[in-house]
Design an enzyme around this catalytic site. Structure first.
Site, PDB file in Angstrom:
ATOM      1  CD  GLU A 115       0.116   1.239  -5.150  1.00 40.27           C
ATOM      2  OE1 GLU A 115       1.281   1.073  -4.770  1.00 40.27           O
ATOM      3  OE2 GLU A 115      -0.842   1.339  -4.366  1.00 40.27           O
ATOM      4  NE  ARG A 144       3.305  -0.786  -4.167  1.00 40.85           N
ATOM      5  CZ  ARG A 144       2.624  -1.698  -3.500  1.00 40.85           C
ATOM      6  NH1 ARG A 144       3.120  -2.893  -3.352  1.00 40.85           N
ATOM      7  NH2 ARG A 144       1.430  -1.424  -2.996  1.00 40.85           N
ATOM      8  CD  GLU A 148       0.692   2.523   6.341  1.00 37.40           C
ATOM      9  OE1 GLU A 148       0.392   1.495   6.993  1.00 37.40           O
ATOM     10  OE2 GLU A 148       0.811   2.523   5.094  1.00 37.40           O
ATOM     11  CB  THR A 184       4.598   7.637   0.209  1.00 37.20           C
ATOM     12  OG1 THR A 184       3.617   7.305   1.195  1.00 37.20           O
ATOM     13  CG2 THR A 184       4.225   7.013  -1.129  1.00 37.20           C
TER      14      THR A 184
HETATM   15  C1  DMJ Z   1       2.435   1.718   0.713  1.00 38.86           C
HETATM   16  O1  DMJ Z   1       2.439   1.274  -0.585  1.00 38.86           O
HETATM   17  C2  DMJ Z   1       2.680   3.193   0.787  1.00 38.86           C
HETATM   18  O2  DMJ Z   1       3.082   3.503   2.068  1.00 38.86           O
HETATM   19  C3  DMJ Z   1       1.493   4.015   0.430  1.00 38.86           C
HETATM   20  O3  DMJ Z   1       1.706   5.375   0.626  1.00 38.86           O
HETATM   21  C4  DMJ Z   1       0.289   3.617   1.210  1.00 38.86           C
HETATM   22  N1  DMJ Z   1       0.177   2.252   1.522  1.00 38.86           N
HETATM   23  C5  DMJ Z   1       1.166   1.283   1.369  1.00 38.86           C
HETATM   24  C6  DMJ Z   1       1.464   0.515   2.628  1.00 38.86           C
HETATM   25  O4  DMJ Z   1       0.473   0.427   3.535  1.00 38.86           O
END
Ligand code: DMJ
Length: 639
Positions: free
Chosen positions: A268, A272, A535, A621
């Site tokens: 995380e 992030r 997503e 991501t």
């Molecule tokens: C996000 O923090 C990122 O997309 C991660 O890869 C998976 N889930 C959350 C959002 O749903």
């Protein structure tokens, strides 16, 4: 030579020893042999460079000893290509070629590597999988440069990078229809509303609690604060919310404290914080974002001190102590966590000139490419101690998802040079198609989960990112493969859309199933919630950009309306506990990824294609854009 010189008034010392002529010859022969041996040893034995320096011309010695670091910094200044990133000096491979002098030198190198990697991981209490002091002995990825201070100061050439982009980052302002513009402006307003409320009630906390109008800290970020600020930065910038961007930037400059001491999720913090800071640096060129990203990156390194170099999932950012999640079977590391570092870590090396970050993720790749895959599939749990799978659960949703995403994006980010990543992605997708892709009785295509060979006919909301990923990868497939993958991507995205339209709120549940008569609906109470996840709209955005079929914008607009109707509250946006009721209760949480991803992807869906063009950027991501390395442009010296 001194030993043979005849000193005045003294007999030569063979004579002084009372030797006769033939004995003298024999003695001289023996002495000259001995000398030759000694000389040879000086040059041939390892660690003899200081003696060579005495005998070789000065310039030649200097260039020989500096060549490794010089080549590493020049490579790093010109490219983010996986193959071109700064590499460790050859000395890093030394344990494999141990010489008589090796033990002492090895100890020194390990000490240096440990210094680069931060404090060693230590024993943690309770059920946590602990790192033993001796484990890092076999750590192959502590490939830190042995003497960072001797390298020339490294400076990333930001201007050159900006010249290499093919499109202006915020687009070229070409003509568009008024409806598209109005929809985009609506999404911009939603972002401003989400930010303003966070700023008013929770600035400096990690997330906003919009019902109680206060902040939430949580336990994912190890004492770091401001997750929403960092996650929102690049979205504010892209949407041209200038004032709000300045507010966020000021908070980073004045209040973002990295000297914290708490238990953080490596994954995380990486996606992030590091992702958000890197992206904002690349977009704006403001040094503060780069330096914070690099400083934080260094703090993550001790998590890699395991026998295999596969990092553990949790790290204390103050002490460097690391361990596995208590819930992960047998102290394992999670595929989607250690497999979702590659993009950010290559950029940390690119920006710092320090190869250690790239080496860490290259080593993860090595371990993964060597381990045997059941039916070609990648299970979700791997032991960081033995490097073998701990459980055979395979999922393209939670626990597995972004590992696959980072394979194809690593290849794209390398300007299609990282062929190993492409092959791993192609092989993995082939296995997924063969074993996990299914069609429901009602004709909906979905990707099931796999538990030791048994299929679980369920798709998580998280798995819905895969429509976009498969479409992105399909662009580069040959002939029928390209078409097959585009169809698969469109079918999965359509199934995820069904999971939204079949609910009363027109928002999708956390997981939906295809068994016992259900088709894309949640069957368990515990899976009916929606927490502002991105997503599904992420896939709409990719499918729109790659096909320009109007239905994707139409579906995206449905989501905007549903968010406004069911998730917007007086002081922000909130998740809901049940998507199957039109009077849902709110969960009182405005997730930071709502600002980083959901609103950004929705906004991009209604932008021209040249805003954060897919030719220039890959999204991490968490939807933070990282630049593709256009080595062709740089090499040709084009602007
Ligand atoms: C996000 O923090 C990122 O997309 C991660 O890869 C998976 N889930 C959350 C959002 O749903």
């Amino acid at each position: 030579m001194v030993v043979l010189r005849k000193l005045p008034g003294m007999p030569g010392w063979p004579a002084a020893l009372g030797l006769r002529l033939p004995q003298k010859f024999l003695f001289l022969l023996f002495l000259s042999g001995l000398l030759t041996l000694c000389f040879g040893a000086l040059f041939l034995l390892p660690d003899s460079s200081r003696f060579k320096r005495l005998f070789l011309p000065r310039r030649a010695t200097a260039s020989a000893s500096s060549s490794s670091s010089a080549s590493s910094s020049s490579a790093s200044s010109s490219s983010t290509r996986d193959t071109d990133l700064p590499r460790s000096p050859p000395a890093a491979a030394e344990p494999r070629h141990a010489s008589p002098a090796a033990p002492r030198r090895l100890r020194e190198k390990l000490r240096t590597a440990a210094r680069m990697a931060g404090p060693p991981a230590r024993t943690a209490p309770g059920s946590r999988q602990q790192v033993q002091g001796g484990e890092s002995r076999a750590q192959p990825a502590s490939a830190a440069p042995p003497a960072r201070e001797t390298r020339a100061p490294f400076r990333f050439d930001y201007e050159r990078f900006r010249r290499s982009l093919r499109h202006p980052v915020r687009g070229g302002r070409s003509g568009e229809d008024p409806e598209t513009r109005a929809r985009r402006m609506k999404i911009k307003e939603m972002m401003k509303f989400a930010w303003d409320n966070y700023k008013q009630y929770a600035l400096g906390k990690n997330e906003l609690r919009p019902l109680t109008r206060n902040g939430h800290i949580g336990n994912m970020f190890g004492g770091l604060r401001g997750a929403t600020v960092i996650d929102a930065l690049d979205t504010l910038y892209i949407m041209e919310l200038e004032e709000e961007f300045q507010e966020a930037k000021q908070w980073v400059e004045k209040s973002f404290d990295l000297n914290v001491n708490g238990e953080a999720s490596l994954f995380e913090v990486n996606i992030r914080y590091i992702g958000g800071l890197l992206a904002t640096y690349y977009l704006t060129g403001e040094e503060v974002f780069k330096s914070k990203a690099l400083e934080l990156g260094e703090k993550l390194l001790p998590a890699f001190n395991t026998p295999t170099g596969i990092p553990r999932g949790v790290i204390n950012l103050g002490s460097g102590m690391s361990w596995s999640w208590g819930w992960a079977s047998a102290g394992s590391s999670i595929l989607a966590e250690f497999g979702t570092l590659h993009l950010e870590f290559l950029h940390l090396s690119e920006l710092s000139g320090n190869p250690v970050f790239a080496e860490k993720v290259r080593n993860i790749r090595r371990v993964l490419s060597r381990v045997e895959k059941p039916q070609g599939l990648y299970p979700n749990f791997l032991s960081p101690v033995t490097g073998s799978w701990v459980q055979h659960h395979v999922s393209i949703g939670g626990l597995g998802d972004s590992f696959y995403e980072y394979l194809i994006k690593s290849w794209l980010m390398s300007d299609k040079k990282d062929s190993e990543a492409k092959k791993m992605y192609d092989d993995a997708l082939e296995a997924i198609e063969k074993h996990l892709v299914k069609k429901s009785a009602g004709g909906l295509t979905y990707i099931a989960e796999w538990r030791g060979g048994i299929l679980d006919h369920k798709m998580g909301h998280l798995a819905c990112f895969s429509g976009g990923m498969i479409a992105l990868g399909a662009q580069h497939g040959a002939g029928d493969r390209r078409q097959r993958h585009m169809e698969l991507a469109a079918e999965i995205t359509s199934t995820c859309h069904e999971s939204y339209t079949r609910s009363d709120t027109k928002l999708g549940p956390e997981a939906f199933r295809f068994d016992a008569g259900s088709e894309a609906t949640a069957t368990r109470l515990s899976e009916r919630y929606y927490i502002l996840r991105p997503e599904v709209v992420e896939s709409y955005m990719y499918l729109w950009r790659l096909t320009h079929q109007p239905k994707y914008r139409h579906w995206g607009w449905e989501v905007v309306q549903a968010l406004e109707k069911h998730c917007r509250v007086e002081a922000g946006f909130s998740g809901i506990r049940d998507v199957y009721t039109t009077t849902p209760t709110h969960d009182n949480m405005q997730q930071s990824f709502f600002l980083a991803e959901t609103l950004k992807y929705l906004y991009l869906l209604f932008c021209e294609d040249d805003v954060l063009s897919l030719e220039d950027w890959v999204f991490n991501t968490e939807a933070h854009p990282l630049p593709i390395n256009h080595t062709d442009l740089r090499a040709a010296g084009q602007p």
